[in-house]
Design a protein around this motif. Sequence first.
Motif, PDB file in Angstrom:
ATOM      1  N   THR A  17       0.770  -1.258   0.038  1.00  0.00           N
ATOM      2  CA  THR A  17      -0.038  -0.026  -0.041  1.00  0.00           C
ATOM      3  C   THR A  17       0.742   1.106   0.083  1.00  0.00           C
ATOM      4  OG1 THR A  17      -1.742  -1.189   1.318  1.00  0.00           O
ATOM      5  CG2 THR A  17      -2.008   1.219   1.289  1.00  0.00           C
ATOM      6  N   ALA A  18       0.292   2.165  -0.829  1.00  0.00           N
ATOM      7  CA  ALA A  18       1.050   3.540  -0.898  1.00  0.00           C
ATOM      8  C   ALA A  18      -0.143   4.717  -0.627  1.00  0.00           C
ATOM      9  CB  ALA A  18       1.392   3.809  -2.359  1.00  0.00           C
ATOM     10  N   ALA A  19       0.193   5.637   0.036  1.00  0.00           N
ATOM     11  CA  ALA A  19      -0.681   6.664   0.565  1.00  0.00           C
ATOM     12  C   ALA A  19      -0.449   7.943  -0.409  1.00  0.00           C
ATOM     13  CB  ALA A  19      -0.287   6.934   2.072  1.00  0.00           C
ATOM     14  N   ALA A  20      -1.535   8.401  -0.770  1.00  0.00           N
ATOM     15  CA  ALA A  20      -1.595   9.872  -1.540  1.00  0.00           C
ATOM     16  C   ALA A  20      -2.237  10.849  -0.560  1.00  0.00           C
ATOM     17  CB  ALA A  20      -2.127   9.509  -2.596  1.00  0.00           C
ATOM     18  N   LEU A  21      -1.852  12.109  -0.704  1.00  0.00           N
ATOM     19  CA  LEU A  21      -2.553  13.093   0.019  1.00  0.00           C
ATOM     20  C   LEU A  21      -2.852  14.269  -1.209  1.00  0.00           C
ATOM     21  CD1 LEU A  21      -3.273  14.649   2.617  1.00  0.00           C
ATOM     22  CD2 LEU A  21      -1.072  15.641   2.561  1.00  0.00           C
ATOM     23  N   LEU A  22      -4.036  14.358  -1.139  1.00  0.00           N
ATOM     24  CA  LEU A  22      -4.169  15.530  -2.399  1.00  0.00           C
ATOM     25  C   LEU A  22      -5.426  16.503  -2.034  1.00  0.00           C
ATOM     26  CD1 LEU A  22      -4.474  13.091  -5.454  1.00  0.00           C
ATOM     27  CD2 LEU A  22      -2.908  14.435  -4.968  1.00  0.00           C
ATOM     28  N   VAL A  23      -5.538  17.668  -2.591  1.00  0.00           N
ATOM     29  CA  VAL A  23      -6.516  18.687  -2.078  1.00  0.00           C
ATOM     30  C   VAL A  23      -7.798  18.845  -2.986  1.00  0.00           C
ATOM     31  CG1 VAL A  23      -6.802  21.039  -1.393  1.00  0.00           C
ATOM     32  CG2 VAL A  23      -4.586  20.042  -0.819  1.00  0.00           C
ATOM     33  N   VAL A  36      -6.471  11.675  -9.833  1.00  0.00           N
ATOM     34  CA  VAL A  36      -6.292  10.307  -9.168  1.00  0.00           C
ATOM     35  C   VAL A  36      -5.402   9.575 -10.091  1.00  0.00           C
ATOM     36  CG1 VAL A  36      -7.394   8.333  -8.272  1.00  0.00           C
ATOM     37  CG2 VAL A  36      -8.378  10.660  -7.794  1.00  0.00           C
ATOM     38  N   ALA A  37      -5.710   9.396 -11.352  1.00  0.00           N
ATOM     39  CA  ALA A  37      -4.963   8.642 -12.177  1.00  0.00           C
ATOM     40  C   ALA A  37      -3.588   8.876 -12.200  1.00  0.00           C
ATOM     41  CB  ALA A  37      -5.523   8.557 -13.621  1.00  0.00           C
ATOM     42  N   ASN A  38      -3.360  10.297 -12.461  1.00  0.00           N
ATOM     43  CA  ASN A  38      -1.887  10.911 -12.540  1.00  0.00           C
ATOM     44  C   ASN A  38      -1.188  10.684 -11.155  1.00  0.00           C
ATOM     45  OD1 ASN A  38       0.113  12.400 -14.048  1.00  0.00           O
ATOM     46  ND2 ASN A  38      -0.025  13.896 -12.404  1.00  0.00           N
ATOM     47  N   GLU A  39      -1.854  10.747 -10.038  1.00  0.00           N
ATOM     48  CA  GLU A  39      -1.050  10.563  -8.700  1.00  0.00           C
ATOM     49  C   GLU A  39      -0.957   9.249  -8.401  1.00  0.00           C
ATOM     50  OE1 GLU A  39       0.832  12.190  -5.345  1.00  0.00           O
ATOM     51  OE2 GLU A  39      -0.005  13.268  -7.134  1.00  0.00           O
ATOM     52  N   VAL A  40      -1.691   8.415  -9.017  1.00  0.00           N
ATOM     53  CA  VAL A  40      -1.627   6.567  -8.625  1.00  0.00           C
ATOM     54  C   VAL A  40      -0.161   6.469  -9.561  1.00  0.00           C
ATOM     55  CG1 VAL A  40      -2.494   4.553  -9.068  1.00  0.00           C
ATOM     56  CG2 VAL A  40      -3.621   6.212  -7.936  1.00  0.00           C
ATOM     57  N   ALA A  41      -0.283   6.896 -10.925  1.00  0.00           N
ATOM     58  CA  ALA A  41       0.747   6.517 -11.840  1.00  0.00           C
ATOM     59  C   ALA A  41       2.285   6.950 -11.452  1.00  0.00           C
ATOM     60  CB  ALA A  41       0.541   7.172 -13.149  1.00  0.00           C
ATOM     61  N   GLU A  42       2.156   8.233 -10.942  1.00  0.00           N
ATOM     62  CA  GLU A  42       3.634   8.478 -10.373  1.00  0.00           C
ATOM     63  C   GLU A  42       3.772   8.171  -9.254  1.00  0.00           C
ATOM     64  OE1 GLU A  42       2.874  12.911  -9.712  1.00  0.00           O
ATOM     65  OE2 GLU A  42       2.846  13.310 -11.877  1.00  0.00           O
ATOM     66  N   LYS A  43       3.061   7.679  -8.121  1.00  0.00           N
ATOM     67  CA  LYS A  43       3.678   7.073  -7.116  1.00  0.00           C
ATOM     68  C   LYS A  43       4.125   5.628  -7.222  1.00  0.00           C
ATOM     69  CE  LYS A  43       1.383   9.721  -3.528  1.00  0.00           C
ATOM     70  NZ  LYS A  43       2.701  10.270  -2.990  1.00  0.00           N
ATOM     71  N   LEU A  44       3.441   4.969  -8.204  1.00  0.00           N
ATOM     72  CA  LEU A  44       3.761   3.385  -8.518  1.00  0.00           C
ATOM     73  C   LEU A  44       4.994   3.520  -9.278  1.00  0.00           C
ATOM     74  CD1 LEU A  44       0.344   1.947  -9.582  1.00  0.00           C
ATOM     75  CD2 LEU A  44       1.557   1.612  -7.200  1.00  0.00           C
ATOM     76  N   ASP A  98      -5.369   5.149   0.205  1.00  0.00           N
ATOM     77  CA  ASP A  98      -4.559   3.994  -0.092  1.00  0.00           C
ATOM     78  C   ASP A  98      -4.544   3.440  -1.503  1.00  0.00           C
ATOM     79  OD1 ASP A  98      -3.394   3.973   2.567  1.00  0.00           O
ATOM     80  OD2 ASP A  98      -4.821   2.572   3.291  1.00  0.00           O
ATOM     81  N   ILE A  99      -3.523   3.237  -1.988  1.00  0.00           N
ATOM     82  CA  ILE A  99      -3.410   2.463  -3.304  1.00  0.00           C
ATOM     83  C   ILE A  99      -2.997   1.032  -3.329  1.00  0.00           C
ATOM     84  CG2 ILE A  99      -2.272   2.517  -5.696  1.00  0.00           C
ATOM     85  CD1 ILE A  99      -1.624   5.648  -4.853  1.00  0.00           C
ATOM     86  N   LYS A 100      -3.801   0.007  -3.786  1.00  0.00           N
ATOM     87  CA  LYS A 100      -3.412  -1.162  -3.842  1.00  0.00           C
ATOM     88  C   LYS A 100      -3.677  -1.968  -5.270  1.00  0.00           C
ATOM     89  CE  LYS A 100      -4.077  -5.593  -1.293  1.00  0.00           C
ATOM     90  NZ  LYS A 100      -3.518  -6.499  -2.439  1.00  0.00           N
ATOM     91  N   VAL A 101      -2.556  -2.109  -5.776  1.00  0.00           N
ATOM     92  CA  VAL A 101      -2.569  -2.919  -7.133  1.00  0.00           C
ATOM     93  C   VAL A 101      -2.669  -4.461  -7.110  1.00  0.00           C
ATOM     94  CG1 VAL A 101      -1.161  -3.253  -9.424  1.00  0.00           C
ATOM     95  CG2 VAL A 101      -0.636  -1.435  -8.121  1.00  0.00           C
TER      96      VAL A 101
END
Length: 106
Positions: A17-23, A36-44, A98-101
Amino acid sequence: MRKSSSSLASWSLAAATAAALLVGCSAEAKLPKEEVANEVAEKLAAQTGQPKPDVTCPEDLVGKVGTSLRCRLTASDGTSFGVTTKVTSVDGGTIKYDIKVDEKAS
């Protein structure tokens, strides 16, 4: 197209799991699907050391704890994985999730 085992292994490792914080900016916090898609792609990409994957999400992420959104990740070799984003907290317009692949390609 042949699915490479190294791609499967890399994205499966990203299932940690990776966490993301956005406004967000509305009374009911929402995060646009493109963000959401961009932030998920960058974190992964940062987690795996792989090129930034193509991630698409079908709708905006609603800032309500427990809300989930299923997105689709397509790696550079064409391998596709489901990605779940799940809201863990909301503070005003700030949404944490959280992000889960998925462990297996779809």
